[in-house]
Design a protein around this motif. Structure first.
Motif, PDB file in Angstrom:
ATOM      1  N   GLN A   1       0.837  -1.195   0.000  1.00  0.00           N
ATOM      2  CA  GLN A   1       0.000   0.000   0.000  1.00  0.00           C
ATOM      3  C   GLN A   1       0.876   1.251   0.000  1.00  0.00           C
ATOM      4  O   GLN A   1       2.036   1.216   0.407  1.00  0.00           O
ATOM      5  N   ASP A   2       0.326   2.361  -0.477  1.00  0.00           N
ATOM      6  CA  ASP A   2       1.039   3.636  -0.423  1.00  0.00           C
ATOM      7  C   ASP A   2       1.014   4.172   1.006  1.00  0.00           C
ATOM      8  O   ASP A   2      -0.022   4.105   1.683  1.00  0.00           O
ATOM      9  N   TYR A   3       2.161   4.722   1.442  1.00  0.00           N
ATOM     10  CA  TYR A   3       2.263   5.288   2.783  1.00  0.00           C
ATOM     11  C   TYR A   3       2.910   6.657   2.712  1.00  0.00           C
ATOM     12  O   TYR A   3       3.870   6.870   1.960  1.00  0.00           O
ATOM     13  N   GLN A   4       2.387   7.579   3.510  1.00  0.00           N
ATOM     14  CA  GLN A   4       2.881   8.947   3.491  1.00  0.00           C
ATOM     15  C   GLN A   4       4.348   9.023   3.898  1.00  0.00           C
ATOM     16  O   GLN A   4       5.115   9.823   3.366  1.00  0.00           O
ATOM     17  N   GLU A   5       4.748   8.171   4.851  1.00  0.00           N
ATOM     18  CA  GLU A   5       6.137   8.171   5.304  1.00  0.00           C
ATOM     19  C   GLU A   5       7.102   7.861   4.158  1.00  0.00           C
ATOM     20  O   GLU A   5       8.196   8.436   4.086  1.00  0.00           O
ATOM     21  N   ILE A   6       6.694   6.947   3.283  1.00  0.00           N
ATOM     22  CA  ILE A   6       7.536   6.603   2.131  1.00  0.00           C
ATOM     23  C   ILE A   6       7.473   7.706   1.086  1.00  0.00           C
ATOM     24  O   ILE A   6       8.502   8.108   0.516  1.00  0.00           O
ATOM     25  N   GLN A   7       6.284   8.222   0.830  1.00  0.00           N
ATOM     26  CA  GLN A   7       6.120   9.310  -0.133  1.00  0.00           C
ATOM     27  C   GLN A   7       6.968  10.524   0.250  1.00  0.00           C
ATOM     28  O   GLN A   7       7.634  11.139  -0.594  1.00  0.00           O
ATOM     29  N   ASP A   8       6.971  10.871   1.547  1.00  0.00           N
ATOM     30  CA  ASP A   8       7.704  12.055   2.010  1.00  0.00           C
ATOM     31  C   ASP A   8       9.221  11.896   1.870  1.00  0.00           C
ATOM     32  O   ASP A   8       9.950  12.897   1.918  1.00  0.00           O
ATOM     33  N   ASN A   9       9.692  10.656   1.737  1.00  0.00           N
ATOM     34  CA  ASN A   9      11.132  10.401   1.727  1.00  0.00           C
ATOM     35  C   ASN A   9      11.621   9.752   0.436  1.00  0.00           C
ATOM     36  O   ASN A   9      12.682   9.114   0.417  1.00  0.00           O
ATOM     37  N   ILE A  10      10.881   9.951  -0.640  1.00  0.00           N
ATOM     38  CA  ILE A  10      11.253   9.342  -1.923  1.00  0.00           C
ATOM     39  C   ILE A  10      12.669   9.735  -2.348  1.00  0.00           C
ATOM     40  O   ILE A  10      13.438   8.917  -2.871  1.00  0.00           O
ATOM     41  N   ASP A  11      13.039  10.989  -2.080  1.00  0.00           N
ATOM     42  CA  ASP A  11      14.362  11.461  -2.517  1.00  0.00           C
ATOM     43  C   ASP A  11      15.504  10.793  -1.758  1.00  0.00           C
ATOM     44  O   ASP A  11      16.672  10.860  -2.192  1.00  0.00           O
ATOM     45  N   ASN A  12      15.216  10.156  -0.642  1.00  0.00           N
ATOM     46  CA  ASN A  12      16.248   9.468   0.143  1.00  0.00           C
ATOM     47  C   ASN A  12      16.492   8.042  -0.329  1.00  0.00           C
ATOM     48  O   ASN A  12      17.392   7.372   0.191  1.00  0.00           O
ATOM     49  N   MET A  13      15.682   7.571  -1.284  1.00  0.00           N
ATOM     50  CA  MET A  13      15.759   6.169  -1.703  1.00  0.00           C
ATOM     51  C   MET A  13      16.075   6.081  -3.192  1.00  0.00           C
ATOM     52  O   MET A  13      15.322   6.574  -4.020  1.00  0.00           O
ATOM     53  N   TYR A  14      17.196   5.421  -3.518  1.00  0.00           N
ATOM     54  CA  TYR A  14      17.598   5.280  -4.925  1.00  0.00           C
ATOM     55  C   TYR A  14      18.754   4.289  -5.038  1.00  0.00           C
ATOM     56  O   TYR A  14      19.395   3.940  -4.035  1.00  0.00           O
ATOM     57  N   TYR A  15      19.019   3.857  -6.262  1.00  0.00           N
ATOM     58  CA  TYR A  15      20.155   2.981  -6.558  1.00  0.00           C
ATOM     59  C   TYR A  15      21.146   3.783  -7.387  1.00  0.00           C
ATOM     60  O   TYR A  15      20.786   4.360  -8.421  1.00  0.00           O
ATOM     61  N   ASP A  16      22.398   3.880  -6.945  1.00  0.00           N
ATOM     62  CA  ASP A  16      23.384   4.718  -7.625  1.00  0.00           C
ATOM     63  C   ASP A  16      24.242   3.945  -8.619  1.00  0.00           C
ATOM     64  O   ASP A  16      25.247   4.465  -9.125  1.00  0.00           O
ATOM     65  N   GLY A  17      23.863   2.705  -8.912  1.00  0.00           N
ATOM     66  CA  GLY A  17      24.641   1.865  -9.814  1.00  0.00           C
ATOM     67  C   GLY A  17      25.551   0.902  -9.078  1.00  0.00           C
ATOM     68  O   GLY A  17      26.052  -0.066  -9.667  1.00  0.00           O
ATOM     69  N   HIS A  18      25.752   1.169  -7.778  1.00  0.00           N
ATOM     70  CA  HIS A  18      26.619   0.309  -6.959  1.00  0.00           C
ATOM     71  C   HIS A  18      25.938  -0.107  -5.651  1.00  0.00           C
ATOM     72  O   HIS A  18      26.046  -1.252  -5.227  1.00  0.00           O
ATOM     73  N   GLN A  19      25.253   0.832  -5.034  1.00  0.00           N
ATOM     74  CA  GLN A  19      24.636   0.582  -3.737  1.00  0.00           C
ATOM     75  C   GLN A  19      23.213   1.124  -3.706  1.00  0.00           C
ATOM     76  O   GLN A  19      22.882   2.085  -4.413  1.00  0.00           O
ATOM     77  N   TYR A  20      22.400   0.503  -2.849  1.00  0.00           N
ATOM     78  CA  TYR A  20      21.055   0.995  -2.618  1.00  0.00           C
ATOM     79  C   TYR A  20      21.069   1.983  -1.448  1.00  0.00           C
ATOM     80  O   TYR A  20      21.665   1.718  -0.413  1.00  0.00           O
ATOM     81  N   HIS A  21      20.386   3.096  -1.648  1.00  0.00           N
ATOM     82  CA  HIS A  21      20.234   4.102  -0.603  1.00  0.00           C
ATOM     83  C   HIS A  21      18.798   3.999  -0.093  1.00  0.00           C
ATOM     84  O   HIS A  21      17.845   4.070  -0.876  1.00  0.00           O
ATOM     85  N   CYS A  22      18.652   3.825   1.222  1.00  0.00           N
ATOM     86  CA  CYS A  22      17.367   3.376   1.753  1.00  0.00           C
ATOM     87  C   CYS A  22      16.842   4.236   2.907  1.00  0.00           C
ATOM     88  O   CYS A  22      17.579   5.011   3.527  1.00  0.00           O
ATOM     89  N   LEU A  23      15.570   4.031   3.165  1.00  0.00           N
ATOM     90  CA  LEU A  23      14.887   4.582   4.335  1.00  0.00           C
ATOM     91  C   LEU A  23      14.706   3.452   5.340  1.00  0.00           C
ATOM     92  O   LEU A  23      14.225   2.377   4.991  1.00  0.00           O
TER      93      LEU A  23
END
Length: 279
Positions: free
Chosen positions: A47-69
């Motif tokens: 399900q969609d959660y506001q906590e995840i939506q608010d922190n989308i910019d903190n989560m990504y893959y840079d080609g080597h490592q995953y950046h997470c919440l």
């Protein structure tokens, strides 16, 4: 259930696992939530959660490592590591037992100290004597620093022991990072330039922007005037055979809460002005 045995919360055990390969995942932000909210998210992570939506910019893959919440249950301690790949649900996730303890241990060992300083007003308790006439000389009170710090520790509430003033901090919006950047902020007194001075020692993770610094000074100033500081001011501390009240705040124009270097510079400037600007 045997309550003397340790219990680990895990999704499942691998059956006949060939190997266990681990990868590095970078925690960009740790987000504490209530036990009720954590159970909601883990029960239905798609399900969609506001906590995840608010922190989308903190989560990504840079080609080597995953950046997470890291979302963790602030009451029971388990957590969920999430890389949402730009979505508002836990698209990639892993359950992390005891995530709160892991995060707090990291914070304690990787944080650096930052000190904020302020002048004190110490009142000697004298019956039938005007309050303003009982203000002690901070240079004379310097010898009682250790005793006063014991009284300060005794005044702290049990829930303040770990994070100090930060226990009461509430973010003022989704862009407010102070709760994660500043792990703790504890108050004490210390002799600085011969006078007893109020000191807030903060444990900081990473770097603080100018906006962050302004925000923590504003927050701590409020705690010293109306929250933690007001509670301490009302407590009588037994020092040197008499009773005193210690105030980290006063309403005069001279009161200020500053980073240590700026505070020391302000003392030097005050001394220069007192000597007609001569150094």
């Amino acid at each position: 259930m045997n309550e003397e045995k340790m219990i680990l919360n895990l999704p499942y055990l691998e059956r006949k696992a060939i190997s266990f390969t681990t990868h590095e995942y970078i925690v960009e932000k740790a987000l504490p939530v209530s036990n009720y909210r954590f159970r909601q998210i883990t029960a239905d992570p798609m399900q969609d959660y506001q906590e995840i939506q608010d922190n989308i910019d903190n989560m990504y893959y840079d080609g080597h490592q995953y950046h997470c919440l890291l979302i963790y249950d602030k009451e029971n301690g388990d957590g969920l590591l999430v890389e949402s790949e730009g979505y508002s649900y836990a698209r990639y996730a892993q359950y992390i037992p005891q995530a709160k303890l892991i995060w707090e241990q990291f914070a304690r060992t990787h944080a650096h100290e930052m000190r904020l300083c302020c002048p004190l007003e110490i009142y000697q308790h004298i019956d039938n004597y005007p309050h303003d006439g009982c203000i002690a000389d901070n240079a004379e009170m310097a010898r009682y620093a250790d005793e006063i710090n014991i009284g300060i520790k005794e005044n702290d509430l049990p829930e303040e022991q770990e994070r100090g003033l930060m226990h009461w901090y509430h973010p003022d919006g989704e862009d407010d990072e102070l709760e994660n950047k500043i792990y703790s902020a504890h108050c004490s007194v210390e002799v600085i330039e011969g006078e007893l001075t109020g000191v807030i020692t903060a444990k900081v993770i990473g770097e603080l922007s100018d906006k962050d610094m302004s925000k923590i000074i504003r927050y701590c100033s409020g705690q010293l005037s109306d929250g933690w500081g007001e509670s301490l001011e009302q407590k009588y501390l037994k020092i040197g055979g008499s009773e005193i009240n210690v105030s980290f705040w006063n309403s005069s124009d001279d009161w200020r809460l500053l980073p240590e270097k700026a505070y020391l510079d302000s003392l030097t400037q005050s001394e220069d002005m007192g000597m007609g600007g001569l150094s």
